[in-house]
Design a protein around this motif. Sequence first.
Motif, PDB file in Angstrom:
ATOM      1  N   PHE A  56      -7.947  -1.167  -5.286  1.00 22.24           N
ATOM      2  CA  PHE A  56      -7.802   0.001  -4.427  1.00 22.24           C
ATOM      3  C   PHE A  56      -7.966   1.227  -5.315  1.00 22.24           C
ATOM      4  O   PHE A  56      -7.112   1.497  -6.164  1.00 22.24           O
ATOM      5  N   LEU A  73      -0.664   1.433   4.117  1.00 21.96           N
ATOM      6  CA  LEU A  73      -1.655   2.217   3.395  1.00 21.96           C
ATOM      7  C   LEU A  73      -1.465   3.666   3.835  1.00 21.96           C
ATOM      8  O   LEU A  73      -1.927   4.079   4.891  1.00 21.96           O
ATOM      9  N   TYR A  76      -2.572  -4.415   4.540  1.00 20.38           N
ATOM     10  CA  TYR A  76      -1.837  -3.162   4.318  1.00 20.38           C
ATOM     11  C   TYR A  76      -1.993  -2.212   5.502  1.00 20.38           C
ATOM     12  O   TYR A  76      -1.028  -1.557   5.915  1.00 20.38           O
ATOM     13  N   THR A  77      -3.182  -2.150   6.055  1.00 21.13           N
ATOM     14  CA  THR A  77      -3.423  -1.258   7.191  1.00 21.13           C
ATOM     15  C   THR A  77      -2.626  -1.702   8.411  1.00 21.13           C
ATOM     16  O   THR A  77      -1.988  -0.883   9.094  1.00 21.13           O
ATOM     17  N   GLU A  90      -6.912  -5.118   2.211  1.00 18.05           N
ATOM     18  CA  GLU A  90      -6.751  -3.793   2.827  1.00 18.05           C
ATOM     19  C   GLU A  90      -6.332  -3.929   4.289  1.00 18.05           C
ATOM     20  O   GLU A  90      -5.537  -3.131   4.797  1.00 18.05           O
TER      21      GLU A  90
END
Length: 202
Positions: free
Chosen positions: A175, A13, A7-8, A4
């Motif tokens: 996710f 995201l 992606y952030t 995550e």
Amino acid sequence: MDIEKYYTQANALLKGHFLLSSGNHSDHYLQSAKVLENPKIAQELATALAQQINAAKIQIDCVCSPAIGGILAGYELARALGVRFIFTERVEGRMTLRRGFQVSLGEKILICEDIITTGGSALESAQCVEFEGGEVVAYAGLANRGFCKRVGSSLPRKPEARLPEHIPFFALEDFVFNMYDPKDCPLCKQGQEAIKPGSRGN
């Protein structure tokens, strides 16, 4: 590995109102292309995924991905596994193996996507290589949207999952986002337009 976070940090995201390839709507979207545009990160993610697969001691001769979304992830995974790479693509709405790619009889193939939601596109790619005589021995994705049951996850398989239960599915992380039937989408009822990812610069 904190997927995550990758992606952030890549602004991949996304939050909003999205039309997914399945036809359903969601309030989140993972834009893997933004993560994979960095070759070093793409290599790191593929290497971590390959380690999971190698630990399972599954023989793999080739990685196959559905175009376009799965190509970068699949290519990097094939490189990490030390095998060849091919891809399928849609021709007039039908997933097809073309460009001179061939599959040998009994060749053991892993189907790789960037993101696995219900697994529909991956399953279509699998059917292409099976038609040519290949044997699909595993599925893989960088991220799992939580519908299909992946190796090492406690999340149960959901009714919408399309990947076959008897073939292992590997991914780096789950996710779980809201997903809505367009006929019963609360975002639509609020008057928000559903955007198809990639169509407006996202």
